[in-house]
Design an enzyme around this catalytic site. Structure first.
Site, PDB file in Angstrom:
ATOM      1  N   SER A  13       0.737  -1.320   0.106  1.00 39.64           N
ATOM      2  CA  SER A  13      -0.088  -0.112  -0.011  1.00 39.64           C
ATOM      3  C   SER A  13       0.705   1.181  -0.169  1.00 39.64           C
ATOM      4  O   SER A  13       0.440   2.273  -0.622  1.00 39.64           O
ATOM      5  CB  SER A  13      -1.040   0.011   1.152  1.00 39.64           C
ATOM      6  OG  SER A  13      -0.373  -0.016   2.470  1.00 39.64           O
ATOM      7  N   ASN A  14       1.990   1.410   0.573  1.00 39.87           N
ATOM      8  CA  ASN A  14       2.856   2.542   0.625  1.00 39.87           C
ATOM      9  C   ASN A  14       3.337   2.618  -0.746  1.00 39.87           C
ATOM     10  O   ASN A  14       3.440   3.575  -1.341  1.00 39.87           O
ATOM     11  CB  ASN A  14       4.124   2.322   1.496  1.00 39.87           C
ATOM     12  CG  ASN A  14       3.572   2.637   2.969  1.00 39.87           C
ATOM     13  OD1 ASN A  14       3.524   3.841   3.304  1.00 39.87           O
ATOM     14  ND2 ASN A  14       3.540   1.634   3.772  1.00 39.87           N
ATOM     15  N   LEU A  85      11.247  -6.827   3.601  1.00 41.36           N
ATOM     16  CA  LEU A  85      11.829  -7.739   5.003  1.00 41.36           C
ATOM     17  C   LEU A  85      13.134  -8.281   4.803  1.00 41.36           C
ATOM     18  O   LEU A  85      13.560  -8.635   5.697  1.00 41.36           O
ATOM     19  CB  LEU A  85      10.814  -8.760   5.146  1.00 41.36           C
ATOM     20  CG  LEU A  85       9.261  -8.219   5.228  1.00 41.36           C
ATOM     21  CD1 LEU A  85       8.489  -9.368   5.700  1.00 41.36           C
ATOM     22  CD2 LEU A  85       9.129  -7.175   6.475  1.00 41.36           C
ATOM     23  N   ASN A 102      14.508   3.324   4.005  1.00 37.06           N
ATOM     24  CA  ASN A 102      13.701   2.458   4.470  1.00 37.06           C
ATOM     25  C   ASN A 102      12.606   3.319   5.345  1.00 37.06           C
ATOM     26  O   ASN A 102      12.840   4.408   5.986  1.00 37.06           O
ATOM     27  CB  ASN A 102      14.463   1.456   5.355  1.00 37.06           C
ATOM     28  CG  ASN A 102      13.160   0.570   5.825  1.00 37.06           C
ATOM     29  OD1 ASN A 102      12.432  -0.056   5.260  1.00 37.06           O
ATOM     30  ND2 ASN A 102      13.337   0.217   7.452  1.00 37.06           N
ATOM     31  N   HIS A 104      10.004   2.543   8.458  1.00 34.74           N
ATOM     32  CA  HIS A 104       9.689   1.546   9.787  1.00 34.74           C
ATOM     33  C   HIS A 104       8.382   2.138  10.494  1.00 34.74           C
ATOM     34  O   HIS A 104       8.699   3.247  10.711  1.00 34.74           O
ATOM     35  CB  HIS A 104      11.055   1.431  10.738  1.00 34.74           C
ATOM     36  CG  HIS A 104      10.791   0.274  11.813  1.00 34.74           C
ATOM     37  ND1 HIS A 104      11.007  -1.099  11.464  1.00 34.74           N
ATOM     38  CD2 HIS A 104      10.497   0.378  12.985  1.00 34.74           C
ATOM     39  CE1 HIS A 104      10.709  -1.651  12.410  1.00 34.74           C
ATOM     40  NE2 HIS A 104      10.321  -1.099  13.503  1.00 34.74           N
ATOM     41  N   ASP A 145      17.442  -1.892  10.348  1.00 32.28           N
ATOM     42  CA  ASP A 145      16.587  -0.678  11.296  1.00 32.28           C
ATOM     43  C   ASP A 145      17.707   0.443  11.979  1.00 32.28           C
ATOM     44  O   ASP A 145      17.289   1.039  12.950  1.00 32.28           O
ATOM     45  CB  ASP A 145      15.544  -1.133  12.288  1.00 32.28           C
ATOM     46  CG  ASP A 145      14.573  -1.918  11.519  1.00 32.28           C
ATOM     47  OD1 ASP A 145      14.386  -1.692  10.148  1.00 32.28           O
ATOM     48  OD2 ASP A 145      13.992  -2.789  12.010  1.00 32.28           O
ATOM     49  N   GLU A 174       2.436   7.361   7.526  1.00 36.66           N
ATOM     50  CA  GLU A 174       3.239   6.743   6.304  1.00 36.66           C
ATOM     51  C   GLU A 174       2.450   7.188   5.123  1.00 36.66           C
ATOM     52  O   GLU A 174       3.512   7.791   4.293  1.00 36.66           O
ATOM     53  CB  GLU A 174       3.181   5.262   6.385  1.00 36.66           C
ATOM     54  CG  GLU A 174       3.919   4.510   7.358  1.00 36.66           C
ATOM     55  CD  GLU A 174       4.100   2.947   7.317  1.00 36.66           C
ATOM     56  OE1 GLU A 174       4.682   2.530   7.799  1.00 36.66           O
ATOM     57  OE2 GLU A 174       3.007   2.386   6.726  1.00 36.66           O
TER      58      GLU A 174
HETATM   59  C1  GAR Z   1       4.492  -0.733   6.697  1.00 35.93           C
HETATM   60  O1  GAR Z   1       3.650  -0.299   7.665  1.00 35.93           O
HETATM   61  C2  GAR Z   1       6.135  -0.537   6.800  1.00 35.93           C
HETATM   62  O2  GAR Z   1       6.316   0.574   7.605  1.00 35.93           O
HETATM   63  C3  GAR Z   1       6.560  -1.535   7.275  1.00 35.93           C
HETATM   64  O3  GAR Z   1       5.643  -2.875   6.725  1.00 35.93           O
HETATM   65  C4  GAR Z   1       4.440  -2.333   6.197  1.00 35.93           C
HETATM   66  C5  GAR Z   1       4.220  -2.524   4.773  1.00 35.93           C
HETATM   67  O4  GAR Z   1       2.859  -2.046   4.521  1.00 35.93           O
HETATM   68  N1  GAR Z   1       7.530  -2.145   7.200  1.00 35.93           N
HETATM   69  C6  GAR Z   1       8.506  -2.701   8.179  1.00 35.93           C
HETATM   70  O5  GAR Z   1       7.931  -3.346   9.063  1.00 35.93           O
HETATM   71  C7  GAR Z   1      10.026  -2.787   7.942  1.00 35.93           C
HETATM   72  N2  GAR Z   1      10.702  -3.365   9.131  1.00 35.93           N
HETATM   73  P1  GAR Z   1       2.510  -2.155   3.100  1.00 35.93           P
HETATM   74  O6  GAR Z   1       3.076  -3.262   2.341  1.00 35.93           O
HETATM   75  O7  GAR Z   1       1.106  -2.115   2.828  1.00 35.93           O
HETATM   76  O8  GAR Z   1       3.145  -0.735   2.492  1.00 35.93           O
END
Ligand code: GAR
Length: 198
Positions: A13-14, A85, A102, A104, A145, A174
């Site tokens: 989604s990001n 990941l 990145n 987080h 991180d 985000e």
């Molecule tokens: C997001 O909240 C991002 O910050 C997190 O995974 C989610 C992905 O959501 N990232 C981490 O945890 C990395 N350590 P999305 O696939 O819907 O964008």
């Protein structure tokens, strides 16, 4: 034109939000999306958005050359990790010094490191009884991180908030800030105060 590659392992989604933000931008565009997960929903989003997407194995990612070839093919200048990941391998770090960022879903240095990602982070935050959470946007280095922090924004948590409710507050931050912070970083406007929203 500055060309961005987004790495994502899951829903994306990001990634979608960033593609939309830069769609008509004069200087910045998202050129491609890459994933270590062939079943990740981010591939469906990429198709819908008209952005090429690729999958690689962890072994290929660690070795580097296949992924580097794709990045070169798309003349990639900058890399974003948006829900990605795997730990970024040395060949990529060397090829993109201070060019990999990145996001987080917590206020680092708390709730970061191996095994703390996505919903696991929000569960840990709730279990610890935190009254705030938020986002951290940071440069990527060889550890999970731990790279220099570029920007953080916080949200208040209420007693009884579930991990899902925390996730939704964090996702809202985000979507608001990640594209804007990336735009500033890519343009070299590095005067962002790490601790105050732009
Ligand atoms: C997001 O909240 C991002 O910050 C997190 O995974 C989610 C992905 O959501 N990232 C981490 O945890 C990395 N350590 P999305 O696939 O819907 O964008």
């Amino acid at each position: 034109m500055i060309r961005i590659a987004i790495f994502a392992s899951g829903s994306g989604s990001n990634a979608e939000n960033i593609v939309e933000y830069f769609r008509d931008h004069t200087d910045i565009q998202v050129a491609l999306i890459l994933s270590n997960n062939p079943g990740a929903y981010v591939h469906e989003r990429a198709k819908k958005l008209g952005i090429p997407s690729y999958t690689f194995s962890k072994a290929a990612f660690d070795e580097g050359s296949a992924v580097m070839n794709i990045l070169r093919e798309y003349q990639t200048d900058f890399i974003l990790l948006a829900g990605f990941l795997l730990k970024v391998s040395k060949p990529l770090l060397d090829a993109y010094p201070r060019r990999i960022v990145n996001i987080h879903p917590a206020l680092l240095p708390k709730y970061g490191g191996k095994g703390l990602y996505g919903d696991r982070v929000h569960r840990a935050v709730v279990e610890a009884g935190e009254t705030k959470s938020g986002i951290t946007i940071h440069y990527v280095n060889e550890n999970y991180d731990e790279g220099d922090i570029i920007f953080q924004a916080t949200c208040d948590l209420q007693p009884g908030d579930t991990p899902e409710e925390v996730a939704s507050k964090v996702h809202a931050l985000e979507y608001t800030y990640f594209p804007r912070v990336i735009e500033a970083v890519v343009k070299g406007q590095t005067s962002l105060n790490p601790l105050s929203p732009a």
